[in-house]
Design a protein around this motif. Sequence first.
Motif, short mmCIF file in Angstrom:
data_model
loop_
_atom_site.label_atom_id
_atom_site.label_comp_id
_atom_site.label_asym_id
_atom_site.label_seq_id
_atom_site.Cartn_x
_atom_site.Cartn_y
_atom_site.Cartn_z
N ASN A 184 0.84 -1.19 0.00
CA ASN A 184 0.00 0.00 0.00
C ASN A 184 0.88 1.25 0.00
O ASN A 184 1.88 1.32 0.69
N THR A 191 9.67 1.30 7.73
CA THR A 191 9.26 -0.10 7.80
C THR A 191 9.14 -0.50 9.27
O THR A 191 10.10 -0.34 10.03
N GLU A 192 7.95 -0.98 9.64
CA GLU A 192 7.69 -1.36 11.03
C GLU A 192 7.16 -2.78 11.09
O GLU A 192 6.56 -3.27 10.15
N ALA A 212 -0.12 4.31 0.91
CA ALA A 212 -0.59 5.33 1.85
C ALA A 212 0.51 5.63 2.86
O ALA A 212 1.18 4.73 3.36
N LYS A 213 0.71 6.89 3.16
CA LYS A 213 1.74 7.32 4.11
C LYS A 213 1.20 7.26 5.54
O LYS A 213 0.06 7.63 5.80
N SER A 214 2.05 6.82 6.45
CA SER A 214 1.67 6.83 7.86
C SER A 214 1.86 8.24 8.40
O SER A 214 2.52 9.08 7.79
N ALA A 215 1.30 8.48 9.57
CA ALA A 215 1.44 9.80 10.20
C ALA A 215 2.91 10.11 10.48
O ALA A 215 3.35 11.24 10.31
N SER A 216 3.66 9.09 10.90
CA SER A 216 5.09 9.30 11.18
C SER A 216 5.85 9.68 9.92
O SER A 216 6.73 10.55 9.95
N GLU A 217 5.52 9.04 8.80
CA GLU A 217 6.20 9.37 7.55
C GLU A 217 5.89 10.79 7.10
O GLU A 217 6.78 11.52 6.65
#
Length: 119
Positions: free
Chosen positions: A44, A72-73, A46-51
Amino acid sequence: MRKVIDYVKEHKKIIIVVLLLAILIGAVYFIDKGKKSTSTSVGNTAKSASEIKLCGILSNIEGVGNTDVMITENEGKILGVVIVCEGADNIMTRSSILNAVSTALNIDKKIIAIYSMTV
């Protein structure tokens, strides 16, 4: 019918082993199918909030320019960070990026990769 019953009685152990193998293969298939469906969702974009926050922070550092970040988590633990930016060719800018990302995410600098963005 009598021949079938006699055959089953004579080969009971073999039949049980074959049935257990079939069940095991079926279980492996369904488990593997479940893993594949979750791994495709990882692709996916979609960007995470952290990114998003990290992109904003890095873009404000002098010399960085346009920035793209991927974190990457796994189960909340950060495994790696990739930064692609315009200013990555400058060693001082790279050092600033490395320090900022390491501090912002509280991670070791070894898991941060910085690359130059193509113009």
